[in-house]
Design an enzyme around this catalytic site. Structure first.
Site, PDB file in Angstrom:
ATOM      1  N   TYR A 198      47.701  74.214  88.077  1.00 38.91           N
ATOM      2  CA  TYR A 198      48.775  73.798  87.049  1.00 38.91           C
ATOM      3  C   TYR A 198      48.477  72.630  86.486  1.00 38.91           C
ATOM      4  CZ  TYR A 198      50.606  74.917  92.206  1.00 38.91           C
ATOM      5  OH  TYR A 198      51.007  75.233  93.324  1.00 38.91           O
ATOM      6  N   ILE A 205      49.492  68.524  83.328  1.00 39.38           N
ATOM      7  CA  ILE A 205      49.528  68.584  84.386  1.00 39.38           C
ATOM      8  C   ILE A 205      51.473  69.348  84.865  1.00 39.38           C
ATOM      9  CG2 ILE A 205      49.334  67.875  86.441  1.00 39.38           C
ATOM     10  CD1 ILE A 205      47.421  65.968  85.487  1.00 39.38           C
ATOM     11  N   CYS A 206      51.750  70.329  85.291  1.00 38.25           N
ATOM     12  CA  CYS A 206      52.785  70.556  85.576  1.00 38.25           C
ATOM     13  C   CYS A 206      53.010  70.497  87.982  1.00 38.25           C
ATOM     14  CB  CYS A 206      53.177  72.262  85.816  1.00 38.25           C
ATOM     15  SG  CYS A 206      54.141  72.934  85.974  1.00 38.25           S
ATOM     16  N   MET A 207      54.148  69.334  87.858  1.00 32.25           N
ATOM     17  CA  MET A 207      53.694  69.586  89.463  1.00 32.25           C
ATOM     18  C   MET A 207      54.976  69.079  89.782  1.00 32.25           C
ATOM     19  SD  MET A 207      50.156  67.769  90.643  1.00 32.25           S
ATOM     20  CE  MET A 207      50.595  67.128  92.191  1.00 32.25           C
TER      21      MET A 207
END
Length: 254
Positions: A198, A205-207
């Protein structure tokens, strides 16, 4: 002599009884007509006085108000479809271009809420003294944190990479927006350089947790960091230097 007077009296009575009835009727008619004329004159005078009273400005205004109330109200014409479309297109652009900033009182309230929340969380993290994360303020700015993540799953490949490179922690920068905690913070990895999972190029950050849809004001910074640590293992994140060295070594052996 008495007899003569009686005869004269009888004659007069006879003459009165034998008078022409027309003459008597005309006299009565004359009297009636005179009374009618007088009555008509009185009626004319009364009507003239009434007209004079009704012709005053106050009475005219009242009559106009009463007549206006009886008339039905005229409904305004409905806007046409073209006018509605112009309002939706042109009007919308004008309103979007002239968006007014929130009032100063509202901004001040948001700042107070954000400050109290971050002070409370910072004191709690330092009080616990947990080896999981440590926090330092970037340039003594309460709204800009440098967070050191010291622990990840020891069974993960990322933990092995950290051991091999003597990397004690993963450094992240966390910035808090004006309307925090009602909006999520922005997080990115500073060091080391991570790949896969992620973490995007540049450390972003890809969340879903960090999106407005997935965020909740009940989340604390510590809870977010624990979720991030779990996502590193789930996404099989590796340190870029170790991963490239392993790939280089494997290609040469082959």
């Amino acid at each position: 002599m008495a007899t003569l007077l009686r005869k004269i009296g009888l004659i007069r009575l006879h003459d009165r009884d034998t008078e022409d009835p027309k003459h008597h009727h005309q006299g009565s008619l004359k009297g009636t007509k005179g009374n009618q004329k007088n009555n008509n004159m009185k009626h004319c005078n009364t009507s003239n006085e009434t007209n004079n009273i009704l012709s005053t400005p106050e009475i005219k205004a009242r009559r106009f108000d009463v007549s206006g109330k009886d008339k039905p109200a005229v409904k305004p014409d409905k806007p046409s479809k073209d006018a509605k479309e112009k309002q939706q297109t042109g009007g919308g652009k004008a309103s979007s271009g002239s968006v007014m900033p929130p009032p100063a009182a509202n901004r001040q309230h948001c700042t107070q809420v954000r400050t109290r929340r971050l002070m409370k969380e910072l004191q709690e993290i330092r009080r616990l003294g947990d080896s999981f994360i440590t926090v330092e303020l970037a340039d003594d700015n309460l709204f800009d944190w440098n967070v050191k993540l010291h622990q990840v799953d020891k069974d993960s490949a990322l933990w092995q990479d950290m051991k091999e490179t003597n990397t004690e922690y993963i450094l992240l920068n966390v910035t808090f927006p004006d309307n925090f905690p009602f909006s999520p913070p922005f997080m990115r990895v500073l060091t080391p350089r991570l790949e896969n999972g992620y973490v995007l190029d540049g450390g972003a950050i890809c969340m879903e947790l960090l999106t407005p849809r997935g965020w909740s004001s009940a989340y604390t910074v510590e809870a977010v960091m624990r979720q991030f640590a779990a996502s590193l293992v789930k996404g099989q994140v590796r340190m870029a230097s170790c991963h490239s060295d392993i790939g280089f070594f494997t290609s040469h052996v082959a």
